[in-house]
Design a protein around this motif. Sequence first.
Motif, short mmCIF file in Angstrom:
data_model
loop_
_atom_site.label_atom_id
_atom_site.label_comp_id
_atom_site.label_asym_id
_atom_site.label_seq_id
_atom_site.Cartn_x
_atom_site.Cartn_y
_atom_site.Cartn_z
N LEU A 51 4.09 -23.83 -6.98
CA LEU A 51 3.63 -23.12 -5.78
C LEU A 51 3.86 -23.97 -4.54
O LEU A 51 4.31 -23.46 -3.50
CB LEU A 51 2.15 -22.78 -5.93
N MET A 52 3.57 -25.27 -4.64
CA MET A 52 3.79 -26.16 -3.50
C MET A 52 5.27 -26.24 -3.14
O MET A 52 5.65 -26.25 -1.96
CB MET A 52 3.26 -27.55 -3.83
N ALA A 53 6.16 -26.28 -4.15
CA ALA A 53 7.60 -26.31 -3.89
C ALA A 53 8.05 -25.02 -3.21
O ALA A 53 8.85 -25.05 -2.27
CB ALA A 53 8.36 -26.53 -5.19
N ASP A 54 7.52 -23.89 -3.68
CA ASP A 54 7.88 -22.60 -3.07
C ASP A 54 7.40 -22.55 -1.61
O ASP A 54 8.13 -22.05 -0.74
CB ASP A 54 7.26 -21.44 -3.86
N MET A 55 6.21 -23.05 -1.35
CA MET A 55 5.69 -23.03 0.01
C MET A 55 6.51 -23.95 0.92
O MET A 55 6.75 -23.62 2.08
CB MET A 55 4.22 -23.47 0.01
N GLU A 56 6.95 -25.10 0.38
CA GLU A 56 7.77 -26.01 1.18
C GLU A 56 9.12 -25.37 1.51
O GLU A 56 9.62 -25.48 2.64
CB GLU A 56 7.98 -27.32 0.42
N ASN A 57 9.72 -24.71 0.52
CA ASN A 57 10.99 -24.01 0.76
C ASN A 57 10.81 -22.90 1.80
O ASN A 57 11.66 -22.71 2.67
CB ASN A 57 11.53 -23.42 -0.53
N LEU A 58 9.70 -22.18 1.70
CA LEU A 58 9.42 -21.12 2.66
C LEU A 58 9.25 -21.69 4.06
O LEU A 58 9.74 -21.13 5.04
CB LEU A 58 8.16 -20.35 2.23
N ARG A 59 8.54 -22.84 4.16
CA ARG A 59 8.33 -23.46 5.47
C ARG A 59 9.65 -23.88 6.10
O ARG A 59 9.90 -23.64 7.28
CB ARG A 59 7.42 -24.68 5.31
N ARG A 60 10.52 -24.52 5.29
CA ARG A 60 11.81 -24.95 5.81
C ARG A 60 12.67 -23.76 6.22
O ARG A 60 13.33 -23.80 7.27
CB ARG A 60 12.54 -25.79 4.76
N ARG A 61 12.68 -22.72 5.40
CA ARG A 61 13.48 -21.54 5.73
C ARG A 61 12.97 -20.88 7.01
O ARG A 61 13.75 -20.46 7.86
CB ARG A 61 13.44 -20.55 4.56
N THR A 62 11.64 -20.84 7.15
CA THR A 62 11.05 -20.26 8.37
C THR A 62 11.41 -21.08 9.59
O THR A 62 11.73 -20.53 10.66
CB THR A 62 9.53 -20.17 8.23
N GLU A 63 11.38 -22.41 9.46
CA GLU A 63 11.75 -23.28 10.58
C GLU A 63 13.20 -23.05 10.98
O GLU A 63 13.52 -23.01 12.18
CB GLU A 63 11.53 -24.75 10.20
#
Length: 203
Positions: A51-63
């Motif tokens: 879940l933490m990896a998915d959230m980090e990927n989502l954060r980077r993609r959003t940025e």
Amino acid sequence: MNPNDTENQAMNPQAEPANGADTEANAAPQADPVAVLEAEKADLKDKLLRLMADMENLRRRTEREVADARTYAVANFARDMLNVADNVRRAIESVPEDEKASAEGAFKGLIEGIDLTERDLLKTLERHGVKKLDPQGQKFDPNVHQAMFEVPNPDVPNGTVVQVVQSGYVIGDRVLRPALVGVAKGGPKTPGNGETADNSSAS
């Protein structure tokens, strides 16, 4: 013998296997509660890490998406403004150089005003990430240039931009509009292919 004793003996063999089954069930190995908890802990930890990896990927993609939106949000507006920049440049080029040099009074003020307008327009576009391409004398690059014609010129390397018909612009790392150029033909081969022979005889 008492008939009741016979009946009891007949019933006892049925009762004994039942008691034996209970004994076997009780003797079966029970799951270690600590091991069960450790397994649940490992499973929850794995799910948490995923879940933490998915959230980090989502954060980077959003940025990245936000950065792209900021960079390219003005692309359509900037593309429309290029027509204004072209018209200002045509107005400047419509005045011969000798008349510019000898201009006086209101005419001189008009020319200087148009020059200032073009400079301010280009600076404003640059503040929003739009840069003008100046390919004169550069090697032709099909990624940012569009060749309109070839110019026989043995004095410059083959494939050199010798005339700019219309300026090009980029926004960020994307081409907003390619530069329309004339390319030299008949000069020496471009360095790097091992040939420097003069092709001035080519048409």
